[in-house]
Design a protein around this motif. Structure first.
Motif, mmCIF file in Angstrom:
data_model
loop_
_atom_site.group_PDB
_atom_site.id
_atom_site.type_symbol
_atom_site.label_atom_id
_atom_site.label_comp_id
_atom_site.label_asym_id
_atom_site.label_seq_id
_atom_site.Cartn_x
_atom_site.Cartn_y
_atom_site.Cartn_z
ATOM 1 N N HIS A 164 0.836 -1.208 -0.046
ATOM 2 C CA HIS A 164 -0.022 0.007 -0.028
ATOM 3 C C HIS A 164 0.721 1.273 -0.018
ATOM 4 O O HIS A 164 1.718 1.412 0.876
ATOM 5 N N GLY A 165 0.559 2.301 -0.766
ATOM 6 C CA GLY A 165 1.222 3.563 -1.028
ATOM 7 C C GLY A 165 1.316 4.196 0.455
ATOM 8 O O GLY A 165 2.271 4.908 0.789
ATOM 9 N N GLY A 166 0.440 4.207 1.343
ATOM 10 C CA GLY A 166 0.194 4.576 2.517
ATOM 11 C C GLY A 166 1.346 4.174 3.298
ATOM 12 O O GLY A 166 2.015 4.898 4.333
ATOM 13 N N LEU A 167 1.758 2.709 3.401
ATOM 14 C CA LEU A 167 3.041 2.472 4.145
ATOM 15 C C LEU A 167 4.151 2.926 3.612
ATOM 16 O O LEU A 167 5.073 3.550 4.430
ATOM 17 N N LEU A 168 4.375 3.238 2.345
ATOM 18 C CA LEU A 168 5.487 3.931 1.434
ATOM 19 C C LEU A 168 5.749 5.312 2.282
ATOM 20 O O LEU A 168 6.689 5.721 2.773
ATOM 21 N N THR A 169 4.600 6.020 2.264
ATOM 22 C CA THR A 169 4.568 7.513 2.896
ATOM 23 C C THR A 169 4.649 7.461 4.349
ATOM 24 O O THR A 169 5.525 8.502 4.582
ATOM 25 N N GLU A 170 4.257 6.528 5.043
ATOM 26 C CA GLU A 170 4.690 6.410 6.575
ATOM 27 C C GLU A 170 5.925 6.129 6.718
ATOM 28 O O GLU A 170 6.768 6.721 7.387
ATOM 29 N N LEU A 171 6.553 5.197 6.002
ATOM 30 C CA LEU A 171 8.045 5.034 6.016
ATOM 31 C C LEU A 171 8.910 6.448 5.772
ATOM 32 O O LEU A 171 9.768 6.550 6.512
ATOM 33 N N ALA A 172 8.429 6.746 4.782
ATOM 34 C CA ALA A 172 9.412 8.124 4.396
ATOM 35 C C ALA A 172 9.181 9.227 5.539
ATOM 36 O O ALA A 172 9.897 9.970 6.041
ATOM 37 N N ASP A 173 7.867 9.418 6.106
ATOM 38 C CA ASP A 173 7.419 10.161 7.054
ATOM 39 C C ASP A 173 8.088 9.960 8.296
ATOM 40 O O ASP A 173 8.716 10.986 9.049
ATOM 41 N N ALA A 174 8.524 8.840 8.698
ATOM 42 C CA ALA A 174 9.143 8.409 9.842
ATOM 43 C C ALA A 174 10.684 8.836 9.823
ATOM 44 O O ALA A 174 11.292 9.281 10.503
ATOM 45 N N ALA A 175 11.443 8.699 8.578
ATOM 46 C CA ALA A 175 12.750 9.100 8.330
ATOM 47 C C ALA A 175 12.574 10.512 8.283
ATOM 48 O O ALA A 175 13.590 11.032 8.853
ATOM 49 N N ILE A 176 11.734 11.226 7.839
ATOM 50 C CA ILE A 176 11.704 12.766 7.765
ATOM 51 C C ILE A 176 11.668 13.160 9.292
ATOM 52 O O ILE A 176 12.463 14.190 9.731
ATOM 53 N N GLY A 177 10.808 12.697 10.101
ATOM 54 C CA GLY A 177 10.474 13.191 11.383
ATOM 55 C C GLY A 177 11.720 12.683 12.188
ATOM 56 O O GLY A 177 12.128 13.710 13.279
ATOM 57 N N THR A 178 12.317 11.739 11.987
ATOM 58 C CA THR A 178 13.387 11.414 12.750
ATOM 59 C C THR A 178 14.758 12.357 12.509
ATOM 60 O O THR A 178 15.471 12.907 13.120
ATOM 61 N N ALA A 179 14.899 12.611 11.031
ATOM 62 C CA ALA A 179 15.689 13.528 10.637
ATOM 63 C C ALA A 179 15.646 14.981 11.258
ATOM 64 O O ALA A 179 16.617 15.596 11.836
ATOM 65 N N HIS A 180 14.490 15.507 11.435
ATOM 66 C CA HIS A 180 14.147 16.911 11.685
ATOM 67 C C HIS A 180 14.302 16.813 13.460
ATOM 68 O O HIS A 180 14.977 17.814 13.988
ATOM 69 N N SER A 181 13.892 15.742 14.106
ATOM 70 C CA SER A 181 14.324 15.774 15.620
ATOM 71 C C SER A 181 15.644 15.849 15.942
ATOM 72 O O SER A 181 15.894 16.260 17.056
ATOM 73 N N THR A 182 16.549 15.781 15.149
ATOM 74 C CA THR A 182 18.073 15.718 15.433
ATOM 75 C C THR A 182 18.529 17.373 15.484
ATOM 76 O O THR A 182 19.474 17.544 15.824
ATOM 77 N N VAL A 183 17.885 17.898 14.747
ATOM 78 C CA VAL A 183 18.111 19.504 14.823
ATOM 79 C C VAL A 183 17.342 20.550 15.404
ATOM 80 O O VAL A 183 17.689 21.610 15.579
ATOM 81 N N VAL A 184 16.333 20.104 16.035
ATOM 82 C CA VAL A 184 15.448 21.300 17.039
ATOM 83 C C VAL A 184 16.040 21.215 18.243
ATOM 84 O O VAL A 184 16.798 20.438 18.707
ATOM 85 N N GLY A 185 16.163 22.627 18.702
ATOM 86 C CA GLY A 185 16.940 22.910 19.794
ATOM 87 C C GLY A 185 15.908 22.692 21.186
ATOM 88 O O GLY A 185 14.748 22.317 21.219
ATOM 89 N N PRO A 186 16.707 23.066 22.457
ATOM 90 C CA PRO A 186 15.828 22.873 23.469
ATOM 91 C C PRO A 186 14.573 23.856 23.516
ATOM 92 O O PRO A 186 14.597 24.845 23.087
#
Length: 161
Positions: free
Chosen positions: A71-93
């Motif tokens: 399902h395309g929704g799984l592909l989208t969730e996989l990408a969203d997980a990568a994007i959210g994880t990537a961004h969580s490494t750059v947000v400040g306190p």
């Protein structure tokens, strides 16, 4: 956001988890692995400041659509997980974040395979970051390209996130 005594920076905790040396009492301000990643079996395999790579083993019997492909929704969730994880490494306190746009382009079908999604920033501003994430099959062929815009929330806007 809950502050804990043994709270580690997100990037440090994620690197320790990948290396298999993190202990259960080591926490960060964000929850990793996320509940949806645990439910779907998404694994973090690489992380750097601003980028992340996640994987999932797909099975059409579990992740399939009516045509019998993943399902395309799984592909989208996989990408969203990568994007959210990537961004969580750059947000400040005292900051949090949320997606404000997510777009997927599907390139080819997937059946039973190991998918890998790698997210990288295309442009990073003070509060808005644009990401691109390519999802590839085990043979290295791209199955989807997902772009996202993520906004960093500060002060009262980040409360409770």
């Amino acid at each position: 956001m809950i502050i804990r005594d043994r709270e580690l920076p997100v990037l440090e905790l994620l690197r320790r988890q990948i290396a298999g040396v993190a202990t259960e009492d080591e926490l960060s301000r964000f929850r990793y692995p996320t509940a949806i990643s645990r439910t779907l079996g998404i694994r973090l395999v690489a992380v750097e400041l601003g980028s992340a790579t996640v994987e999932i083993d797909t099975d059409p019997a579990i992740h399939g659509n009516q045509q019998g492909t993943v399902h395309g929704g799984l592909l989208t969730e996989l990408a969203d997980a990568a994007i959210g994880t990537a961004h969580s490494t750059v947000v400040g306190p005292g900051e949090s974040f949320t997606s404000i746009d997510l777009r997927a382009v599907f390139l080819r079908p997937v059946w039973e395979d190991t998918l890998r999604a790698t997210a990288r920033p295309v442009h990073a501003g003070r509060t808005i970051t644009h990401y691109s994430c390519e999802v590839v099959r085990g043979d290295g062929k791209a199955v989807a390209v997902v772009t996202s815009v993520v906004t960093t929330l500060s002060a009262a806007r980040s409360h409770g996130r």
